[in-house]
Scaffold this motif. Structure first.
Motif, mmCIF file in Angstrom:
data_model
loop_
_atom_site.group_PDB
_atom_site.id
_atom_site.type_symbol
_atom_site.label_atom_id
_atom_site.label_comp_id
_atom_site.label_asym_id
_atom_site.label_seq_id
_atom_site.Cartn_x
_atom_site.Cartn_y
_atom_site.Cartn_z
ATOM 1 N N ARG A 1 -0.913 -29.614 18.558
ATOM 2 C CA ARG A 1 0.506 -29.113 17.741
ATOM 3 C C ARG A 1 0.245 -28.240 16.599
ATOM 4 N NH1 ARG A 1 3.319 -27.009 16.088
ATOM 5 N NH2 ARG A 1 5.673 -27.281 15.181
ATOM 6 N N ARG A 2 -0.753 -27.958 16.114
ATOM 7 C CA ARG A 2 -1.491 -26.731 14.771
ATOM 8 C C ARG A 2 -1.753 -25.790 15.766
ATOM 9 N NH1 ARG A 2 -4.653 -31.542 11.620
ATOM 10 N NH2 ARG A 2 -2.628 -32.202 10.401
ATOM 11 N N THR A 3 -1.472 -26.206 16.663
ATOM 12 C CA THR A 3 -1.897 -24.438 17.847
ATOM 13 C C THR A 3 -0.401 -23.649 17.665
ATOM 14 O OG1 THR A 3 -1.769 -25.627 19.754
ATOM 15 C CG2 THR A 3 -4.255 -25.636 19.240
ATOM 16 N N GLY A 4 0.437 -24.207 17.612
ATOM 17 C CA GLY A 4 1.342 -23.839 17.893
ATOM 18 C C GLY A 4 1.816 -22.975 19.755
ATOM 19 N N ALA A 5 0.843 -23.868 20.345
ATOM 20 C CA ALA A 5 0.671 -23.323 21.576
ATOM 21 C C ALA A 5 1.860 -24.619 22.416
ATOM 22 C CB ALA A 5 -0.453 -23.702 22.764
ATOM 23 N N LEU A 6 2.803 -24.212 23.332
ATOM 24 C CA LEU A 6 4.002 -24.900 23.704
ATOM 25 C C LEU A 6 3.103 -25.925 25.105
ATOM 26 C CD1 LEU A 6 7.001 -23.301 24.061
ATOM 27 C CD2 LEU A 6 6.809 -25.561 23.538
ATOM 28 N N THR A 7 2.417 -24.956 25.576
ATOM 29 C CA THR A 7 1.326 -25.983 26.880
ATOM 30 C C THR A 7 0.034 -25.548 26.933
ATOM 31 O OG1 THR A 7 1.589 -23.796 27.473
ATOM 32 C CG2 THR A 7 3.569 -25.196 28.250
ATOM 33 N N VAL A 8 -0.493 -27.071 27.813
ATOM 34 C CA VAL A 8 -2.406 -26.232 27.847
ATOM 35 C C VAL A 8 -2.860 -25.028 27.935
ATOM 36 C CG1 VAL A 8 -3.731 -27.396 29.192
ATOM 37 C CG2 VAL A 8 -2.243 -28.698 28.336
ATOM 38 N N THR B 1 -11.571 -20.671 14.301
ATOM 39 C CA THR B 1 -10.526 -21.441 15.055
ATOM 40 C C THR B 1 -9.982 -22.930 15.198
ATOM 41 O OG1 THR B 1 -11.181 -19.355 16.467
ATOM 42 C CG2 THR B 1 -9.490 -20.521 17.581
ATOM 43 N N MET B 2 -11.312 -23.820 15.442
ATOM 44 C CA MET B 2 -11.125 -25.267 15.862
ATOM 45 C C MET B 2 -11.019 -25.831 14.740
ATOM 46 S SD MET B 2 -14.448 -27.681 16.949
ATOM 47 C CE MET B 2 -14.571 -27.655 15.006
ATOM 48 N N LEU B 3 -11.957 -25.571 13.107
ATOM 49 C CA LEU B 3 -11.655 -25.941 12.501
ATOM 50 C C LEU B 3 -10.086 -25.829 11.659
ATOM 51 C CD1 LEU B 3 -14.800 -25.464 9.838
ATOM 52 C CD2 LEU B 3 -13.660 -27.208 11.531
ATOM 53 N N ARG B 4 -9.371 -24.575 11.821
ATOM 54 C CA ARG B 4 -8.209 -25.132 11.490
ATOM 55 C C ARG B 4 -7.126 -26.400 12.104
ATOM 56 N NH1 ARG B 4 -5.531 -21.955 7.936
ATOM 57 N NH2 ARG B 4 -7.294 -21.243 6.986
ATOM 58 N N LEU B 5 -7.287 -26.350 13.053
ATOM 59 C CA LEU B 5 -7.291 -26.980 13.632
ATOM 60 C C LEU B 5 -6.828 -28.417 12.849
ATOM 61 C CD1 LEU B 5 -7.541 -26.835 17.486
ATOM 62 C CD2 LEU B 5 -5.644 -25.571 16.156
ATOM 63 N N HIS B 6 -8.001 -28.441 13.015
ATOM 64 C CA HIS B 6 -7.662 -30.548 11.573
ATOM 65 C C HIS B 6 -7.094 -30.112 9.765
ATOM 66 C CE1 HIS B 6 -9.991 -31.794 15.116
ATOM 67 N NE2 HIS B 6 -10.947 -30.460 14.941
#
Lengths: 560, 126
Positions: free
Chosen positions: A93-100, A550-555
């Motif tokens: 959800r935190r990526t803001g992306a709607l799809t894979v 980028t990955m850490l931001r998701l957490h």
């Protein structure tokens, strides 16, 4: 009577769908407004979109056909949300992306990867859609006595009309309402059936008699050409005309009704029942899949791996999590969904056991997916009450078909029109209609498949491609775009290749053995293979310097 | 999926060095979350993959009847759902605690800027 009631209720279902479409907003409106969605409402919407005809009709049908082990399917369907909760929901959800595809580009910064993911979305959605249309076609065929192809075309028309009326995805509250509707239309009749059944029938449900002889004069309606093997000479009434048949194989043509006399031995179906137990037999009662084969454990594990790991990659579900306001709400949504689905899935066993007692003959004509709708008539006779319950069940099943199919068609169309081609609303709608046409055509030729089993093939592809991408993308900083691409290609080719090899008629691999099983249910080895490929190639590659951040931001909790 | 989702044109490249303290916090949270998720997935896997083994190895156990219904059927049709829901609850509450724990502040649950919009895309870092 039943027919008329069902037609009326199907119309109502379509109208509910259209109502949802009327409540549609523009895409960006939809996104912003939906940020207010509460986790409970959103979880109901997720469940509403997830519970398809495979859950509503397919599981009970598989219990008749494959035994009580089929009850593992819904366990895997539910466990998928536990994995979603633990591994995917909040960071995704935190990526803001709607799809894979959107996630892949946000995390790994590769447009090529995004396009490849869109291709995988098309494959998954296509494999998931065909059995939905098969089930809908069978359902309409059963309740209105039209040929199968008419049923499929009508189902396709219903979806296309709903799409054409508005186009976009149904609003969250409509999907949530769909879940409540489906739960009521599934649980209510189940409880009613249990009450009406009476103590004797309930006792039989706990130990269904082995289906070796017909206990009464039994009609079997063949929708497809089949071959029956009679164990002894028998006089069967075919379409009203008595026909004396010798022992041995006999063709049963499509659209004929065979009436077997009470006391006659049950024939075998040629070629389609390798390793499947006779309904009510000891093997049937073993609560494992493939209980008639050498490797019931592998068979059960394969289905569980595919369904549990594949859930996180289903394109029509992922988008739902974006309507949560933030990562935490997405996580709560996944947790509540586990509870909601668990409630719904308490009931397939009722239909499965009743069906095995009352309609075991359905497996002769590959019609077990229609058992759920036939049961009220068998339990309560041809009265007003049973007509009403039948109609309610048919409406629920059709609602399930409609909700899932619309979600999937839009996911498919979105991948085609948004990720693979220049964007545009008009193009999106056209893509959805074109996809519906292709899927309807495929369903016409796929009448023999079991909806639950076929849906699992789409889970297997999702598990072999998107599961490693999401899990590694969220938790492993060294994943690279090249690694992701390699791992997903390996997973896609392995899963699709194995399943087509097993499905090809006249395949050299026997379908009953362990090898045949691992080919037709590849998730158990294709998922680890995809993980290994993804990790190996990533390790030989260099992750860009921004990858870890980028990955850490998701957490990270969203503080500024 | 039908929307311009996320950074459609340019890939997200948060190239600038972000605050090292923030990154360190994120590392801690990720580690804690990963530990907990691993336990949850392992327990879920034990339930899903272990129960079939139990049913295969102990058919007598599966033959026990509860209200006349074979226990093995109930073990598949009923028992997993409350267990999965309980596991989900444990994972959820733990994950939310881990997020709060490091400095005692709230997680990402609140909308502190009050605009009603949250730009939590990765690309925001640019």
């Amino acid at each position: 009577m039943t027919g008329a009631a069902v037609v009326a209720l199907v119309l109502v279902t379509v109208l509910i769908g259209a109502r949802g479409v009327a409540a549609m907003r523009t895409t960006s409106d939809f996104l912003v407004a939906s940020r207010q969605t509460s986790p409970l409402l959103n979880a109901a919407a997720v469940s509403g979109e997830y519970l398809s005809a495979a859950s509503f009709l397919g599981v009970a049908g598989l219990v008749i056909k494959e035994g009580t082990g089929a009850l593992w399917y819904p366990v895997g369907f539910t466990a998928g949300y536990l994995l979603m909760l633990a591994l995917v929901a909040a960071p995704m959800r935190r990526t803001g992306a709607l799809t894979v595809p959107g996630f892949a580009e946000a995390r790994l910064g590769s447009a090529r990867l995004r396009r490849f993911c869109a291709v995988v979305v098309v494959v998954i959605a296509g494999l998931y859609l065909v059995p939905q249309f098969v089930a809908a076609g069978q359902l309409l065929t059963l309740v209105s006595d039209v040929p199968y192809w008419v049923g499929v075309v009508v189902a396709g028309a219903a979806v296309s009309i709903t799409l054409a009326l508005g186009g976009m995805r149904a609003a969250t509250y409509v999907q949530a309402f769909q879940f409540v509707l489906k739960l009521l239309l599934f649980a209510g009749p189940a409880i009613w059936l249990l009450i009406v059944a009476g103590p004797e029938l309930r006792g039989q449900m706990a130990a269904p008699p082995e289906f070796t002889t017909f206990t009464r004069d039994t009609d079997v309606d063949f929708r497809l050409d089949s071959t029956l093997v009679l164990p002894s000479p028998l006089t069967v009434v075919v379409d009203g005309e008595p026909r004396a048949l010798t022992a041995g194989p006999h063709p049963a043509l499509a659209d004929t009704r065979w009436t077997f006399p009470a006391g006659a031995q049950v024939p075998e179906v040629d070629g389609e029942r390798d390793g499947l137990p006779v309904p009510g037999s000891t093997a049937w009662g073993v609560p494992l899949l493939g209980s008639g084969t050498d490797s019931p454990l592998l068979a059960t594990w394969s289905v569980l791996a595919a369904t549990a790991l594949g859930t996180m990659g289903l394109p029509h579900i992922i988008v739902r999590f974006h309507t949560a306001p933030d990562g935490r709400a997405a996580r709560r949504t996944a947790a509540i969904t586990v509870g909601l689905l668990g409630t719904f899935y308490l009931f397939p066993i009722v239909y499965g056991l009743l069906g095995t007692v009352l309609t075991p003959e359905l497996y002769l004509s590959a019609g077990t997916d229609t058992a759920v709708v036939m049961l009220p008539g068998r339990v309560a006779g041809d009265g007003l009450a049973s007509s009403i319950v039948t109609a309610l069940l048919a409406a629920g099943a059709f609602a399930a078909f409609l909700a899932t199919s619309l979600g999937l068609l839009l996911a498919l169309a979105g991948a085609l029109a948004h990720d693979l081609m220049p964007s545009g609303l008009r193009r999106l709608r056209l893509s959805a209609l074109a996809a519906a046409a292709v899927v309807v055509t495929a369903a016409l030729f796929a009448a023999r498949i079991d909806v639950s089993a076929a849906v699992t093939s789409s889970f297997a592809v999702a598990a072999s491609t998107f599961c490693p991408l999401l899990v590694l993308g969220i938790w492993w900083p060294r994943l690279t775009a090249r690694g992701a691409l390699a791992g997903m290609s390996v997973g896609l080719l392995a899963a699709l290749g194995a399943m087509s090899l097993a499905a090809v008629p006249g395949s050299p691999v026997p379908s009953g053995g362990t090898v045949g099983l691992l080919l037709s249910q590849p998730a158990l080895w294709s998922v680890p293979l995809a993980f290994v490929a993804m990790i190996t190639v990533s390790l030989t590659d260099h992750a860009p310097p921004w990858a870890e951040a980028t990955m850490l931001r998701l957490h990270l909790t969203d503080k500024r | 999926m039908t929307a311009p989702d996320g950074p459609a044109s340019a890939p997200a490249r948060p190239a600038e060095a972000t605050d090292p303290a923030v990154l360190e916090l994120a590392r801690r949270i990720r580690r804690a979350q990963l530990r907990r998720a691993t336990v949850t997935v392992a327990l879920g896997g034990l339930l899903l993959f272990g129960l079939p083994v139990l049913l295969l190895l102990a058919p007598d156990l599966a033959g026990l009847r509860l209200l006349g219904v074979p226990g093995g059927w109930l073990a598949v049709a009923i028992a997993p759902y409350p267990l999965l829901a309980g596991l989900a609850w444990w994972q959820l509450s733990g994950a939310e605690r881990d997020e709060r724990a490091p400095d005692g502040t709230d997680g990402d649950g609140t909308d502190r800027d009050g605009t009603g919009r949250r730009d939590d895309e990765v690309g925001r870092l640019r």
